[in-house]
Design an enzyme around this catalytic site. Structure first.
Site, PDB file in Angstrom:
ATOM      1  N   HIS A  75       0.833  -1.124   0.113  1.00 50.59           N
ATOM      2  CA  HIS A  75       0.224  -0.142  -0.060  1.00 50.59           C
ATOM      3  C   HIS A  75       1.064   1.291  -0.021  1.00 50.59           C
ATOM      4  CE1 HIS A  75      -2.985   3.017   1.589  1.00 50.59           C
ATOM      5  NE2 HIS A  75      -3.675   2.127   1.374  1.00 50.59           N
ATOM      6  N   ASP A 110       3.003  -4.594   8.143  1.00 50.74           N
ATOM      7  CA  ASP A 110       1.889  -3.780   7.989  1.00 50.74           C
ATOM      8  C   ASP A 110       0.640  -4.542   7.844  1.00 50.74           C
ATOM      9  OD1 ASP A 110      -0.508  -2.720   6.746  1.00 50.74           O
ATOM     10  OD2 ASP A 110       0.737  -1.933   5.076  1.00 50.74           O
ATOM     11  N   GLN A 116      -4.553  -4.987   7.078  1.00 53.12           N
ATOM     12  CA  GLN A 116      -5.632  -6.063   6.544  1.00 53.12           C
ATOM     13  C   GLN A 116      -5.617  -7.297   7.143  1.00 53.12           C
ATOM     14  OE1 GLN A 116      -7.976  -5.250   4.652  1.00 53.12           O
ATOM     15  NE2 GLN A 116      -7.335  -3.243   3.963  1.00 53.12           N
ATOM     16  N   LYS A 169     -10.370  -0.511  10.650  1.00 51.90           N
ATOM     17  CA  LYS A 169     -10.500  -1.697   9.851  1.00 51.90           C
ATOM     18  C   LYS A 169     -11.025  -2.900  10.573  1.00 51.90           C
ATOM     19  CE  LYS A 169      -7.241  -0.267   6.295  1.00 51.90           C
ATOM     20  NZ  LYS A 169      -8.092   0.382   5.160  1.00 51.90           N
ATOM     21  N   CYS A 188      -4.642   2.589  -3.951  1.00 56.66           N
ATOM     22  CA  CYS A 188      -3.479   2.967  -3.316  1.00 56.66           C
ATOM     23  C   CYS A 188      -2.178   1.873  -3.700  1.00 56.66           C
ATOM     24  CB  CYS A 188      -3.587   3.077  -1.792  1.00 56.66           C
ATOM     25  SG  CYS A 188      -4.641   4.574  -1.291  1.00 56.66           S
TER      26      CYS A 188
END
Lengths: 438, 140
Positions: A143, A221, A224, A247, A392
């Site tokens: 991302h 990261d 998600q 999220k 993104c």
């Protein structure tokens, strides 16, 4: 013992029960929300927790001498343990509240920019500061929030970014670890655990091992990952983890950066201001210990209350059971796209079904030559929310030689019925465009 | 020559006959298909309308006191929307274009496309067209 039919009914009623926790559905009874990878809907306990802070406490934390402030401080501080548990992080890990994954990565990047030799005891590659010729390893499927902060610091340090290639099916190519990267001075590796486009749950083991052998820092990261099966430090022993609260159904503008206490305690601060200091004199300021060193200014107190509720909600047995069955909806969505003659980006249905590639409920696709933006617009006419564009991830679009995709993303509250309606709606779009455009 | 208002009225009458969104969008796509678009070499980045997810190229020509527009897009609906705008605005005096209120967009059920967050960027197309008109209106 339940029969298969009973089990199915049982799981469907479980989801219906879960949906009753989301006020969104009573306000938007006809809307099908398939854009949770952008942000998840908020369950009632999260909204209650935010309201509870503003209604019953509403005071600033830390230096307050009164008991209300102490109560708010207690919830704010003890939420760090809730997050530690959520990530399966050991006691010697510290939890820093940030504005989101993006801020977490920026914080780390700007802090690492100012490191001299402080990290050498922990990471052998850091016996010198980040400088000319040093390598930061990212992948083509990151991302932008895990690319741009690093590009900014490479400009300032003359270091370089090495982008791991992404295969057609969305998995990361690890062959450079034994090849090109083998003898290069790698100081940082920062990778997403789950792609926000292909949905691929990346196998990070080799990359983590490579970082350990190199004495480099490994950053995950987990934006998600936390909403698709969760992220566990036991499975992926990274050095830092970043994720966003919204999220997982928490409030916006709250996120986490987690890392080892002893490592964080030698890192310089990112932002200066209140709360992050020990003593301020005209000549010099000494900094507070982590996590406070990295939390300048009045913190997002209401947001932390909400985040805590989101994590507690997500870890309820009800949510855990539903999340464990996400793959059923994922493959159903993939089957629908395939049946309609669409193109799936990322792993194939075979690869997912055979568990060759693990995929979360994020499905990027296109319908023939129809522009994804047109697909999104026409789905909106039918009350279905999806995302279209480059998500993104322009580097991934470039690697796959496409400009944009449509993207359906799933979360706990989505149902098979909704996917059947999606199928009907997509059919309608195909009819509208006629055969000639196919 | 029809005025901008007359053109708007004609489009409005046509769209009011449509019963549901499928007819409306079917027509928008058809309108886009009627537009020959721009030659590949004219689709340059400086002609892109900013803020649209799908790419929209717009160019103008000032002739005998009137402003003519030409546009293209890689998305069918977006191309239809820009073509609809050009049908109404192209070939008029800059001041007339500046004065156009374009209320018909709302009345034919496309108001949601005007929201600044819409990726179709109809609002951005109008902004760019008006900006062009403004520069010629000042020169005139």
């Amino acid at each position: 013992m339940l029969t298969t039919t009973q089990e199915k009914t049982h799981s469907a009623s479980r989801v219906q029960h879960l949906r009753s926790y989301y006020p969104f559905f009573s306000h938007n009874p006809n809307t099908i929300y398939l854009d949770s990878a952008a942000t998840a809907l908020k369950p009632k306990p999260v909204l209650d927790a935010i309201l509870d802070y503003y209604e019953t406490k509403s005071v600033n934390i830390h230096r307050g001498v009164y008991s209300l402030s102490a109560q708010a401080t207690e919830i704010y501080e003890s939420t760090r343990q809730v997050i530690r548990n959520f990530l399966h992080a050991p006691e010697n890990w510290e939890i820093i509240y940030t504005r989101g994954t993006t801020t977490s990565i920026n914080l780390l990047a700007y802090s690492l920019l100012r490191v001299k030799k402080e990290l050498a005891p922990f990471f052998s590659a850091w016996h010198t500061p980040l400088g000319k010729g040093d390598i930061i390893v990212l992948s083509e499927s990151e991302h932008h929030s895990n690319i741009v902060p690093w590009q900014i610091i490479t400009e300032l340090t003359q270091s370089h970014i090495y982008f791991l290639p992404v295969r057609k099916n969305g998995t990361l190519d690890d062959s450079p670890l034994a090849g090109e990267l083998k003898n290069l001075p790698v100081k940082i590796i920062s990778l997403a655990a789950v792609s926000n486009v292909s949905g691929v749950v990346h196998d990070l083991k080799n990359f983590i091992e490579f970082a350990k052998n190199k004495g480099a820092i490994f950053i995950v990261d987990a934006a998600q990952a936390v909403c698709h099966g969760g992220f566990s430090l036991r499975d992926n022993p990274a050095d830092f983890v970043a994720f966003s609260g919204h999220k997982i159904g928490g409030p916006t503008a709250i996120g986490i950066l987690a890392g080892r206490k002893d490592v964080l305690s030698v890192l310089p601060p990112f932002e200066g201001g209140g709360d992050m200091i020990l003593q301020v004199t005209k000549e010099k300021t000494t900094y507070n210990e982590p996590p406070h060193r990295f939390e300048a200014g009045t913190p997002p107190i209401g947001e932390v209350f909400g985040l805590r509720a989101a994590v507690e909600f997500l870890t309820l047995p009800l949510c855990r059971e539903i999340m464990a069955q996400e793959s059923e909806l994922t493959t159903m969505a993939m089957e629908i796209i395939q049946e309609l003659g669409g193109t799936l980006y990322g792993p194939s249905l075979d690869e997912v079904n055979s568990a060759k590639v693990k995929k979360a409920g994020i499905i990027a696709f296109n319908l023939g030559k129809i522009h994804p933006n047109d697909v999104g617009t026409l789905l909106d006419e039918q009350n279905i929310c999806i995302r279209t564009g480059h998500h993104c991830c322009q580097l991934l679009m470039q690697a796959w030689q496409i400009s944009a995709t449509a993207r359906v993303s799933l979360f706990l509250y989505n149902t098979k019925e909704e996917l059947l309606l999606l199928k009907e709606a997509l059919r309608q779009i195909l009819r509208l465009f006629g055969k000639k455009i196919q | 020559m029809e005025t901008i208002e007359e053109k708007e009225k004609a489009i409005e009458e046509e769209f009011l006959m449509f019963e549901d969104w499928t007819d409306r969008y079917q027509r928008i796509i058809e309108i886009g298909e009627e537009n020959p678009g721009l030659a590949q070499e004219l689709k340059t980045d400086d002609r892109l309308v900013p803020g649209c997810i799908s790419r929209v190229w717009l160019m103008s020509e000032y002739k005998n006191g009137k402003l003519y527009f030409y546009a293209d897009s890689d998305a069918a609906i977006t191309k239809g929307l820009i073509t609809l705008l050009l049908k109404v605005l192209s070939g008029h005096r800059p001041q007339e274009i500046l004065n156009a209120r374009l209320d018909f967009i709302d009345r034919i059920g496309l108001r949601t496309h005007l929201s600044p967050s819409r990726s179709n960027g109809l609002a951005n197309m109008i902004k760019k067209i008006k900006k062009e008109a403004e520069s010629y209106a000042q020169a005139a």
